[in-house]
Design a protein around this motif. Structure first.
Motif, short mmCIF file in Angstrom:
data_model
loop_
_atom_site.label_atom_id
_atom_site.label_comp_id
_atom_site.label_asym_id
_atom_site.label_seq_id
_atom_site.Cartn_x
_atom_site.Cartn_y
_atom_site.Cartn_z
N GLY A 71 0.81 -1.21 0.00
CA GLY A 71 0.00 0.00 0.00
C GLY A 71 0.84 1.26 0.00
O GLY A 71 0.54 2.23 -0.70
N VAL A 72 1.92 1.25 0.78
CA VAL A 72 2.81 2.42 0.83
C VAL A 72 3.49 2.63 -0.51
O VAL A 72 3.62 3.75 -0.99
CB VAL A 72 3.85 2.22 1.96
N TRP A 73 3.94 1.52 -1.13
CA TRP A 73 4.58 1.63 -2.44
C TRP A 73 3.61 2.16 -3.49
O TRP A 73 3.96 3.04 -4.28
CB TRP A 73 5.12 0.26 -2.86
N MET A 74 2.39 1.64 -3.50
CA MET A 74 1.40 2.09 -4.47
C MET A 74 0.98 3.54 -4.24
O MET A 74 0.48 4.20 -5.15
CB MET A 74 0.16 1.17 -4.44
N SER A 75 1.20 4.03 -3.03
CA SER A 75 0.89 5.43 -2.72
C SER A 75 2.05 6.35 -3.07
O SER A 75 1.98 7.56 -2.84
CB SER A 75 0.55 5.58 -1.23
N GLY A 76 3.13 5.78 -3.59
CA GLY A 76 4.26 6.58 -4.02
C GLY A 76 5.17 7.04 -2.91
O GLY A 76 5.95 7.99 -3.07
N LEU A 217 -5.45 2.58 -3.71
CA LEU A 217 -6.20 3.31 -4.74
C LEU A 217 -7.20 4.27 -4.12
O LEU A 217 -7.35 5.41 -4.56
CB LEU A 217 -6.92 2.31 -5.65
N VAL A 218 -7.88 3.81 -3.07
CA VAL A 218 -8.86 4.67 -2.39
C VAL A 218 -8.17 5.86 -1.72
O VAL A 218 -8.63 6.99 -1.83
CB VAL A 218 -9.66 3.86 -1.35
N TRP A 219 -7.05 5.58 -1.03
CA TRP A 219 -6.36 6.69 -0.37
C TRP A 219 -5.81 7.69 -1.39
O TRP A 219 -5.84 8.91 -1.16
CB TRP A 219 -5.24 6.18 0.53
N ASN A 220 -5.30 7.19 -2.51
CA ASN A 220 -4.82 8.10 -3.56
C ASN A 220 -5.94 8.98 -4.08
O ASN A 220 -5.72 10.12 -4.47
CB ASN A 220 -4.23 7.30 -4.72
N ALA A 221 -7.17 8.45 -4.04
CA ALA A 221 -8.31 9.22 -4.55
C ALA A 221 -8.83 10.22 -3.52
O ALA A 221 -9.18 11.35 -3.87
CB ALA A 221 -9.45 8.25 -4.93
N ILE A 222 -8.86 9.84 -2.25
CA ILE A 222 -9.46 10.73 -1.24
C ILE A 222 -8.42 11.50 -0.43
O ILE A 222 -8.75 12.54 0.16
CB ILE A 222 -10.35 9.95 -0.26
N GLY A 223 -7.18 11.03 -0.42
CA GLY A 223 -6.18 11.69 0.42
C GLY A 223 -5.15 12.51 -0.33
O GLY A 223 -4.39 13.27 0.29
N SER A 224 -5.15 12.40 -1.64
CA SER A 224 -4.18 13.15 -2.42
C SER A 224 -4.56 14.63 -2.51
O SER A 224 -5.74 14.98 -2.60
CB SER A 224 -4.07 12.56 -3.83
N ASP A 225 -3.55 15.49 -2.50
CA ASP A 225 -3.77 16.92 -2.63
C ASP A 225 -3.87 17.36 -4.09
O ASP A 225 -4.17 18.51 -4.39
CB ASP A 225 -2.66 17.71 -1.95
N GLU A 226 -3.58 16.43 -5.00
CA GLU A 226 -3.64 16.75 -6.42
C GLU A 226 -5.08 16.93 -6.87
O GLU A 226 -5.95 16.17 -6.46
CB GLU A 226 -2.97 15.65 -7.24
N LYS A 227 -5.31 17.92 -7.71
CA LYS A 227 -6.65 18.13 -8.25
C LYS A 227 -6.90 17.12 -9.34
O LYS A 227 -6.06 16.86 -10.19
CB LYS A 227 -6.76 19.56 -8.83
N ARG A 228 -8.09 16.54 -9.30
CA ARG A 228 -8.42 15.49 -10.28
C ARG A 228 -9.62 15.93 -11.12
O ARG A 228 -10.44 16.66 -10.65
CB ARG A 228 -8.75 14.17 -9.56
#
Length: 228
Positions: A71-76, A217-228
């Motif tokens: 999970g940490v790796w997939m979160s970059g 994938l869920v954390w990348n979608a809800i926790g990322s500061d990047e605008k999507r």
């Protein structure tokens, strides 16, 4: 190398203390009332994580679980090389912890089960077991990713939040599979137990990885500061 060694030691402690509680104290003398029961085993796993989080967290981040590392790796948050080495040393640590348990069981009477804290599921319950391991790993890893986020995380309380979440997961999942949500935790004991535990091991590797991948994938979608 220090962070890899830290992961090995941390996973060894998790398996030794968590699985050890199930082997020696879960149902002492064959009577539930004489042992610590489900809640006690759940607390043993959770408290092991808390203890290690505040011991090696500053060295390796205290994953002590290949699913968390995925999970940490997939979160970059880490490189593929580090992720692979973390997983390798986590499995080695789990094997060492299981070897210690095997030695303890083999060299003295303890009145408890002869197994080494393996994960299994009942006949005909494969789908239930897979769903349980995947869903509870998803929840656990999602909490890890959120609690350890550099901007939105729980800071110094992250270890406590993660450990208590693992307690909660065990309380619900122990009756289903014995609770893995951690491939390394399942691999170590299964190698010593063999039989059913070894033949069912694939589920306790695949399902947690599936749950961890979805949580990333869920954390990348809800926790990322990047605008999507």
């Amino acid at each position: 190398m220090k962070k890899y060694m830290a992961e090995m030691v941390g996973t060894m402690v998790l398996v030794l203390m968590g699985c050890g509680s199930a082997v020696f104290a879960g149902h002492a003398a064959g009577a539930v009332s004489a042992g610590v029961g489900t809640l006690g085993v759940a607390l043993a796993f959770g408290l092991s994580v808390v203890a290690m989080a505040y011991t090696i967290g500053g060295i390796s981040g205290c994953h002590i679980n290949p699913a968390i590392t995925l999970g940490v790796w997939m979160s970059g948050r880490m490189s593929g090389k580090d992720a692979g080495m973390y997983m390798l040393f986590q499995v080695i640590g789990a094997i060492i912890g299981s070897a210690i348990l095997w030695a303890l069981v083999s060299t003295g009477a303890h009145g408890g089960p002869t197994e080494t804290g393996t994960n299994t599921y009942a006949d005909g319950m494969l789908i239930q077991a897979f769903l349980a391991e995947a869903v509870f790993t998803f929840i656990f890893v999602l909490v890890v990713l959120g609690a350890t986020d550099s901007k939105k995380g729980a800071g110094n309380l992250a270890g406590l939040a993660i450990g208590l979440t693992l307690v909660l997961v065990h309380i619900v999942c122990i009756p289903i599979t014995g609770t893995s949500v951690n491939p390394a935790r399942s691999i170590g004991p299964a190698l010593f137990e063999g039989g059913r535990a070894l033949s069912q091991l694939w589920l306790f590797i695949v399902a947690p990885f599936v749950g961890a991948a979805v949580s990333a994938l869920v954390w990348n979608a809800i926790g990322s500061d990047e605008k999507r």
